[in-house]
Motif scaffolding. Structure first.
Motif, PDB file in Angstrom:
ATOM      1  N   LEU A 196       0.828  -1.196   0.000  1.00 60.01           N
ATOM      2  CA  LEU A 196       0.000   0.000   0.000  1.00 60.01           C
ATOM      3  C   LEU A 196       0.873   1.262   0.000  1.00 60.01           C
ATOM      4  N   ALA A 197       1.552   1.526   1.115  1.00 63.89           N
ATOM      5  CA  ALA A 197       2.311   2.776   1.210  1.00 63.89           C
ATOM      6  C   ALA A 197       3.481   2.823   0.220  1.00 63.89           C
ATOM      7  N   MET A 198       4.326   1.794   0.227  1.00 59.36           N
ATOM      8  CA  MET A 198       5.484   1.805  -0.674  1.00 59.36           C
ATOM      9  C   MET A 198       5.056   1.691  -2.133  1.00 59.36           C
ATOM     10  N   TYR A 199       4.086   0.838  -2.395  1.00 61.40           N
ATOM     11  CA  TYR A 199       3.630   0.670  -3.777  1.00 61.40           C
ATOM     12  C   TYR A 199       3.075   1.973  -4.329  1.00 61.40           C
ATOM     13  N   ALA A 200       2.309   2.705  -3.504  1.00 61.55           N
ATOM     14  CA  ALA A 200       1.744   3.975  -3.959  1.00 61.55           C
ATOM     15  C   ALA A 200       2.848   4.943  -4.364  1.00 61.55           C
ATOM     16  N   ILE A 201       3.885   5.039  -3.543  1.00 64.04           N
ATOM     17  CA  ILE A 201       4.990   5.950  -3.844  1.00 64.04           C
ATOM     18  C   ILE A 201       5.784   5.440  -5.048  1.00 64.04           C
ATOM     19  N   HIS A 202       6.003   4.133  -5.110  1.00 65.67           N
ATOM     20  CA  HIS A 202       6.788   3.544  -6.201  1.00 65.67           C
ATOM     21  C   HIS A 202       6.090   3.725  -7.539  1.00 65.67           C
ATOM     22  N   ARG A 203       4.776   3.487  -7.579  1.00 66.02           N
ATOM     23  CA  ARG A 203       4.052   3.546  -8.856  1.00 66.02           C
ATOM     24  C   ARG A 203       3.624   4.960  -9.224  1.00 66.02           C
ATOM     25  N   TRP A 204       3.154   5.722  -8.245  1.00 64.44           N
ATOM     26  CA  TRP A 204       2.541   7.007  -8.556  1.00 64.44           C
ATOM     27  C   TRP A 204       3.401   8.208  -8.160  1.00 64.44           C
ATOM     28  N   GLY A 205       4.496   7.974  -7.437  1.00 63.72           N
ATOM     29  CA  GLY A 205       5.259   9.079  -6.884  1.00 63.72           C
ATOM     30  C   GLY A 205       6.254   9.696  -7.847  1.00 63.72           C
ATOM     31  N   SER A 206       6.779  10.848  -7.440  1.00 68.41           N
ATOM     32  CA  SER A 206       7.841  11.512  -8.190  1.00 68.41           C
ATOM     33  C   SER A 206       9.169  10.845  -7.852  1.00 68.41           C
ATOM     34  N   GLU A 207      10.176  11.128  -8.648  1.00 67.25           N
ATOM     35  CA  GLU A 207      11.496  10.569  -8.370  1.00 67.25           C
ATOM     36  C   GLU A 207      12.007  11.066  -7.019  1.00 67.25           C
ATOM     37  N   GLU A 208      11.723  12.297  -6.697  1.00 66.85           N
ATOM     38  CA  GLU A 208      12.136  12.846  -5.403  1.00 66.85           C
ATOM     39  C   GLU A 208      11.468  12.097  -4.253  1.00 66.85           C
ATOM     40  N   GLN A 209      10.170  11.812  -4.391  1.00 63.51           N
ATOM     41  CA  GLN A 209       9.460  11.072  -3.343  1.00 63.51           C
ATOM     42  C   GLN A 209       9.997   9.651  -3.210  1.00 63.51           C
ATOM     43  N   ARG A 210      10.252   9.014  -4.330  1.00 63.76           N
ATOM     44  CA  ARG A 210      10.789   7.644  -4.294  1.00 63.76           C
ATOM     45  C   ARG A 210      12.148   7.608  -3.610  1.00 63.76           C
ATOM     46  N   THR A 211      13.003   8.528  -3.996  1.00 56.47           N
ATOM     47  CA  THR A 211      14.351   8.554  -3.445  1.00 56.47           C
ATOM     48  C   THR A 211      14.343   8.879  -1.962  1.00 56.47           C
ATOM     49  N   GLY A 236      -6.105  20.958   8.995  1.00 55.10           N
ATOM     50  CA  GLY A 236      -5.319  22.013   8.370  1.00 55.10           C
ATOM     51  C   GLY A 236      -3.887  21.613   8.101  1.00 55.10           C
ATOM     52  N   VAL A 237      -3.674  20.374   7.711  1.00 50.82           N
ATOM     53  CA  VAL A 237      -2.316  19.885   7.422  1.00 50.82           C
ATOM     54  C   VAL A 237      -1.810  20.536   6.134  1.00 50.82           C
ATOM     55  N   ARG A 238      -0.730  21.275   6.252  1.00 50.64           N
ATOM     56  CA  ARG A 238      -0.182  22.010   5.103  1.00 50.64           C
ATOM     57  C   ARG A 238       1.050  21.278   4.560  1.00 50.64           C
ATOM     58  N   VAL A 239       1.000  20.932   3.268  1.00 45.44           N
ATOM     59  CA  VAL A 239       2.128  20.276   2.616  1.00 45.44           C
ATOM     60  C   VAL A 239       2.427  21.012   1.309  1.00 45.44           C
ATOM     61  N   PRO A 240       3.667  20.955   0.846  1.00 44.43           N
ATOM     62  CA  PRO A 240       3.997  21.622  -0.413  1.00 44.43           C
ATOM     63  C   PRO A 240       3.415  20.877  -1.601  1.00 44.43           C
ATOM     64  N   ASP A 241       3.377  21.541  -2.725  1.00 39.27           N
ATOM     65  CA  ASP A 241       2.858  20.929  -3.946  1.00 39.27           C
ATOM     66  C   ASP A 241       3.618  19.657  -4.295  1.00 39.27           C
ATOM     67  N   ALA A 242       4.897  19.602  -3.912  1.00 34.48           N
ATOM     68  CA  ALA A 242       5.726  18.432  -4.208  1.00 34.48           C
ATOM     69  C   ALA A 242       5.293  17.202  -3.439  1.00 34.48           C
ATOM     70  N   ALA A 243       4.387  17.372  -2.461  1.00 34.48           N
ATOM     71  CA  ALA A 243       3.904  16.220  -1.699  1.00 34.48           C
ATOM     72  C   ALA A 243       2.859  15.417  -2.451  1.00 34.48           C
ATOM     73  N   MET A 244       2.261  16.002  -3.496  1.00 32.29           N
ATOM     74  CA  MET A 244       1.246  15.272  -4.259  1.00 32.29           C
ATOM     75  C   MET A 244       1.883  14.143  -5.067  1.00 32.29           C
ATOM     76  N   LEU A 245       1.198  13.014  -5.132  1.00 22.28           N
ATOM     77  CA  LEU A 245       1.625  11.915  -6.014  1.00 22.28           C
ATOM     78  C   LEU A 245       1.266  12.304  -7.444  1.00 22.28           C
ATOM     79  N   PRO A 246       2.231  12.600  -8.286  1.00 23.77           N
ATOM     80  CA  PRO A 246       1.899  13.146  -9.604  1.00 23.77           C
ATOM     81  C   PRO A 246       1.249  12.151 -10.556  1.00 23.77           C
ATOM     82  N   GLY A 247       1.475  10.848 -10.335  1.00 20.99           N
ATOM     83  CA  GLY A 247       0.984   9.871 -11.293  1.00 20.99           C
ATOM     84  C   GLY A 247      -0.404   9.358 -11.047  1.00 20.99           C
ATOM     85  N   ALA A 248      -1.007   9.731  -9.902  1.00 23.33           N
ATOM     86  CA  ALA A 248      -2.327   9.191  -9.539  1.00 23.33           C
ATOM     87  C   ALA A 248      -3.375  10.277  -9.640  1.00 23.33           C
TER      88      ALA A 248
END
Length: 396
Positions: A111-126, A229-241
Motif C-alpha cells: 500500500l504505502a510503498m507501492y503507492a509511492i513507487h508507482r505514482w510518486g515523483s522521483e524525489e518522493q521515491r528517493t 489544516g495539514v499544510r504540505v507543499p505541492d511536491a507532496a502530491m503523487l503526480p501519477g495518480a
C-alpha cells in the motif's frame, strides 16, 4: 503387516503436492520467512494478541527490512525485486504466525510503498522508499473513512490549494500502523478529483490515535488519523495518480497478498487440528480415529489445497503480467471465506481447548473476521465477480 505410520503433519496436508510447483528460490524465501517468524514472532504473538499490542513493531520492521520483505516485489530503491509468487508465499508464512503481522508487512509494501513507487515523483521515491525498504521508516495508507468503507469515492477528506501549498482536512479510520508511522499516504478530494499526498506524520495538524477494544487483529496497531489544516507543499502530491484508480490499484496489490496470506492462518489451524486429533484421546482412542473427525479434516485439507492451487495460479499469472483485478477478487473471496471456515472447523475439533490462546486457532479465527472485511468485503468481491459474469454493475 505393520500399520502405516502417519506422515509428518506438514507433509500430510500437502496431499496434492503443491510444494512441487515451487522453484528452489521460492522454497528458500519461504524457509527464510518461516525461520524468522518462528524465532521472532511465534514465541510472543499470543501475548501480543492478549494484550492488544505490538510492542516489537519497530524491531520487527528492521528485521523484515534486513530479510528483504518490505516492498519485496518492487524494483529499485533498496527493494528486493522478487517475484509476485515469492511475495505471496512470504505473506502465507507471515499470516501463519498472525494476520496482524502479515498486515504490517502488506500495508508497508503493497500500500504505502507501492503507492509511492508507482505514482510518486522521483524525489518522493528517493526520499522514502530506501528508508521504508530497510524498516527505518514505517508507512501507513489513509483511504478508509469512518462512514466510507466500501465507497471510497465518496470520501470527505479534502485538499485545497493555498498558494504553492495544499491544505488537507479530514479523518481516516481503521488505518494499520497509523500511530507509529513516519509517513502517511493520504487520499483526498480536490478540484482535480481524488489525489494522493505523501505526508510526514510530524507535519503540524496531523494526529493519530489508536483504536481500542478490538477483538480481532489485536497484535496489530490500528488507528484513526485526523488531518486538521495539514499544510504540505505541492511536491507532496503523487503526480501519477488521478482519480479513484490510484488507490484502487494499491488495494489490488494488497488483496493479492491476502489471497496467499489467509491460507497461512488456515494452514496453521489445520496443522494444529491434525496434530491434536492424533494426540487427544476420548473413549480409549485418538479422536482422529473417529469418522466425523476424519471427515472434518479431509474437508479442511481439500479446501486448503484448492485455495493454495488457486493462489499459485494467480501468482504465476501476475508474474507473467496477465493478472486481472477480477481474478484477484475471485482469489480473495474464495480463500478468505474457506480459510475462515477451516479455522472454525479446527476450533470444533479442539473442543474447549479451541478457545484458548495456548493454541493458535481462535486467534486465527478472530483475525480472519477482519480479513474478510478489509481490502474489500466478501460482498463487494462477490459483486465484482457477478459483474464479470453478467456485464452488469450492481454496486448501486
Amino acid at each position: 503387516m505393520k500399520p502405516a505410520q502417519p506422515l509428518p503433519v506438514a507433509d500430510a496436508i500437502d496431499i496434492a503436492n503443491v510444494d512441487s510447483l515451487l522453484t528452489d528460490e521460492e522454497r528458500e524465501i519461504r524457509g527464510a520467512v518461516r525461520s524468522f517468524c518462528s524465532q521472532h514472532v511465534d514465541p510472543h504473538v499470543a501475548e501480543w494478541f492478549e494484550t492488544g499490542d505490538l510492542p516489537a513493531a519497530r524491531e520487527l520492521a528492521r528485521g523484515f527490512g534486513e530479510l528483504g520483505l518490505l516492498g519485496m516485489h518492487l524494483e529499485g530503491y533498496g527493494c528486493a525485486g522478487m517475484s509476485a509468487t515469492s511475495y505471496g508465499l512470504a505473506c502465507l508464512e507471515l499470516e501463519s504466525s498472525d494476520s496482524g503481522i502479515r498486515s504490517f508487512v502488506s500495508v508497508q509494501g503493497s500500500l504505502a510503498m507501492y503507492a509511492i513507487h508507482r505514482w510518486g515523483s522521483e524525489e518522493q521515491r528517493t526520499q522514502w522508499l530506501p528508508q521504508m525498504a530497510s524498516g527505518k521508516a514505517i508507512g501507513c495508507f489513509g483511504l478508509t473513512e469512518p462512514d466510507r468503507g466500501s465507497d471510497p469515492g465518496g470520501m470527505l477528506t479534502s485538499a485545497r490549494r493555498d498558494g504553492g501549498d495544499w491544505v488537507i482536512d479530514g479523518r481516516k479510520m481503521w488505518i494499520t500502523n497509523g500511530s507509529i508511522a513516519d509517513v502517511a499516504v493520504i487520499w483526498a478530494q480536490t478540484d482535480e478529483g481524488i489525489r494522493g499526498f505523501v505526508v510526514p506524520t510530524s507535519t503540524q495538524g496531523f494526529s493519530a490515535t489508536r483504536i481500542p477494544h478490538k477483538l480481532s487483529l489485536r497484535a496489530s496497531i490500528t488507528s484513526e488519523l485526523v488531518l486538521d489544516g495539514v499544510r504540505v507543499p505541492d511536491a507532496a502530491m503523487l503526480p501519477g495518480a488521478r482519480g479513484l484508480s490510484g488507490p484502487l490499484a494499491c488495494l489490488n496489490e494488497a488483496r493479492f497478498g491476502i489471497v496467499f496470506g489467509a491460507l497461512g492462518a488456515a494452514r496453521s489451524s489445520l496443522e494444529t487440528a491434525v496434530r491434536y486429533s492424533r494426540e487427544r484421546e476420548q473413549f480409549g482412542r485418538p479422536i482422529g480415529a473417529f469418522q466425523l473427525t476424519q471427515a472434518k479434516l479431509a474437508s479442511m485439507a481439500l479446501e486448503y489445497q484448492k485455495g493454495l492451487l488457486l493462489a499459485m495460479h494467480l501468482g504465476r499469472l501476475k508474474d507473467a503480467g496477465a493478472l486481472h483485478h477480477t481474478q484477484v477478487s475471485l482469489g480473495k473471496l474464495n480463500n478468505v471465506r474457506e480459510s475462515l471456515e477451516i479455522c472454525r472447523t479446527a476450533r470444533t475439533i479442539l473442543g474447549a481447548n479451541g478457545i484458548s490462546l495456548e493454541y493458535p486457532v481462535i486467534r486465527h479465527m478472530n483475525n480472519l473476521e477482519s480479513v474478510l472485511t478489509y481490502e474489500g468485503t466478501s460482498e463487494m468481491h462477490t459483486l465484482v465477480v457477478g459483474q464479470h459474469l453478467t456485464g452488469i454493475a450492481s454496486f448501486r
